[in-house]
Scaffold this motif. Structure first.
Motif, short mmCIF file in Angstrom:
data_model
loop_
_atom_site.label_atom_id
_atom_site.label_comp_id
_atom_site.label_asym_id
_atom_site.label_seq_id
_atom_site.Cartn_x
_atom_site.Cartn_y
_atom_site.Cartn_z
N ASN A 47 0.83 -1.20 0.00
CA ASN A 47 0.00 0.00 0.00
C ASN A 47 0.86 1.25 0.00
O ASN A 47 0.61 2.19 -0.75
CB ASN A 47 -0.95 0.02 1.20
CG ASN A 47 -1.79 1.28 1.23
OD1 ASN A 47 -1.36 2.29 1.77
ND2 ASN A 47 -2.97 1.22 0.64
N GLU A 51 -0.58 2.46 -3.65
CA GLU A 51 -1.72 3.37 -3.51
C GLU A 51 -1.35 4.69 -2.84
O GLU A 51 -1.75 5.77 -3.31
CB GLU A 51 -2.84 2.68 -2.73
CG GLU A 51 -4.12 3.47 -2.65
CD GLU A 51 -5.23 2.70 -1.97
OE1 GLU A 51 -6.10 3.36 -1.40
OE2 GLU A 51 -5.24 1.46 -2.00
N LEU A 52 -0.60 4.63 -1.75
CA LEU A 52 -0.25 5.87 -1.06
C LEU A 52 0.60 6.78 -1.94
O LEU A 52 0.32 7.97 -2.07
CB LEU A 52 0.47 5.60 0.27
CG LEU A 52 0.89 6.85 1.03
CD1 LEU A 52 -0.32 7.67 1.45
CD2 LEU A 52 1.75 6.51 2.22
N GLU A 54 0.73 6.79 -5.17
CA GLU A 54 -0.12 7.27 -6.25
C GLU A 54 -0.97 8.45 -5.78
O GLU A 54 -1.14 9.43 -6.51
CB GLU A 54 -1.02 6.13 -6.75
CG GLU A 54 -0.27 5.05 -7.49
CD GLU A 54 -1.11 3.80 -7.73
OE1 GLU A 54 -2.35 3.83 -7.49
OE2 GLU A 54 -0.53 2.78 -8.14
N ASP A 55 -1.50 8.35 -4.56
CA ASP A 55 -2.29 9.44 -4.00
C ASP A 55 -1.45 10.70 -3.80
O ASP A 55 -1.92 11.82 -4.02
CB ASP A 55 -2.94 9.03 -2.68
CG ASP A 55 -4.06 8.02 -2.85
OD1 ASP A 55 -4.51 7.80 -3.99
OD2 ASP A 55 -4.47 7.43 -1.83
N ALA A 58 -1.03 12.21 -7.18
CA ALA A 58 -2.32 12.76 -7.64
C ALA A 58 -2.65 14.07 -6.93
O ALA A 58 -3.36 14.92 -7.49
CB ALA A 58 -3.44 11.74 -7.41
N ASP A 59 -2.12 14.26 -5.71
CA ASP A 59 -2.33 15.50 -4.98
C ASP A 59 -1.36 16.60 -5.42
O ASP A 59 -1.32 17.68 -4.82
CB ASP A 59 -2.18 15.26 -3.47
CG ASP A 59 -3.49 14.95 -2.79
OD1 ASP A 59 -4.45 14.57 -3.47
OD2 ASP A 59 -3.56 15.11 -1.55
N LEU A 73 -3.42 14.44 3.19
CA LEU A 73 -3.81 13.26 2.42
C LEU A 73 -4.06 12.06 3.36
O LEU A 73 -5.06 11.36 3.22
CB LEU A 73 -2.69 12.92 1.44
CG LEU A 73 -2.87 11.74 0.51
CD1 LEU A 73 -2.19 12.03 -0.80
CD2 LEU A 73 -2.30 10.48 1.12
N ARG A 76 -7.33 12.62 5.37
CA ARG A 76 -8.56 12.48 4.57
C ARG A 76 -9.08 11.05 4.56
O ARG A 76 -10.28 10.81 4.51
CB ARG A 76 -8.31 12.93 3.13
CG ARG A 76 -8.52 14.37 2.88
CD ARG A 76 -8.68 14.67 1.40
NE ARG A 76 -7.70 14.05 0.54
CZ ARG A 76 -6.58 14.64 0.12
NH1 ARG A 76 -6.29 15.86 0.49
NH2 ARG A 76 -5.76 14.01 -0.70
N ARG A 77 -8.16 10.08 4.55
CA ARG A 77 -8.56 8.68 4.39
C ARG A 77 -9.54 8.23 5.47
O ARG A 77 -10.46 7.48 5.19
CB ARG A 77 -7.30 7.80 4.39
CG ARG A 77 -7.56 6.36 4.09
CD ARG A 77 -8.27 6.18 2.75
NE ARG A 77 -7.36 6.41 1.67
CZ ARG A 77 -7.20 5.60 0.66
NH1 ARG A 77 -7.91 4.50 0.58
NH2 ARG A 77 -6.36 5.89 -0.30
N TYR A 93 -5.30 6.35 9.18
CA TYR A 93 -5.15 5.94 7.78
C TYR A 93 -5.37 4.43 7.64
O TYR A 93 -6.08 3.99 6.74
CB TYR A 93 -3.75 6.33 7.28
CG TYR A 93 -3.48 5.91 5.85
CD1 TYR A 93 -3.92 6.70 4.79
CD2 TYR A 93 -2.80 4.73 5.56
CE1 TYR A 93 -3.67 6.33 3.48
CE2 TYR A 93 -2.56 4.35 4.25
CZ TYR A 93 -3.00 5.15 3.22
OH TYR A 93 -2.76 4.77 1.92
#
Length: 139
Positions: A47, A51-52, A54-55, A58-59, A73, A76-77, A93
């Motif tokens: 993760n 995913e982390l 990638e996030d 993306a931010d 970030l 928010r999760r 998270y």
């Protein structure tokens, strides 16, 4: 039996429009330390490296972003869910991610500072997995 329980939970999952995670509910019932809300639940290397990161990108941040820079970030999760341990208005998270490839029973303790780059942390953990023949989704 466990199969009957899984069948029941899948029906329950359908009834609640996907709001029940069958895999984690079975783990909770069976006492698995990787279940949602367990004090030993941890984020997988998979993760963090997938995913982390990638996030983070993306931010609009980079792999060089410091841990303190990605705090919004991270927050928010779990911000729209109750903490499964103490019932607080938001959760960690690790409680906001789902699936055994993203979180499970912790095997290792990671010590870091807020000033480390998230990309460096991810790279180091990935290298640790390679050098110890571990699958990132299971470490």
């Amino acid at each position: 039996t466990l199969v009957e329980l899984e069948d029941f939970l899948q029906h329950l999952d359908f009834s609640f429009e996907g709001k029940v995670n069958v895999e984690e509910t079975v783990a909770w019932i069976c006492g698995d330390p990787g279940h949602l809300g367990h004090s030993a639940r941890g984020v997988s290397v998979g993760n963090l490296c997938g995913e982390l990161l990638e996030d983070v990108l993306a931010d609009g941040l980079s792999r060089d972003a410091k841990v303190y820079e990605i705090e919004p970030l991270i927050m928010r999760r779990g911000q729209h869910m109750r903490c499964p341990r103490d019932g607080a208005a938001s959760a960690a998270y690790v409680d906001g991610i789902r699936g055994s490839k993203n979180a499970g029973a912790s095997q290792f303790m990671l010590s870091y500072t807020w000033g480390y780059a998230v990309g460096s942390i991810a790279d180091t953990l990935a290298q640790f997995c390679r050098s110890h023949a571990l699958l990132p989704d299971q470490a």
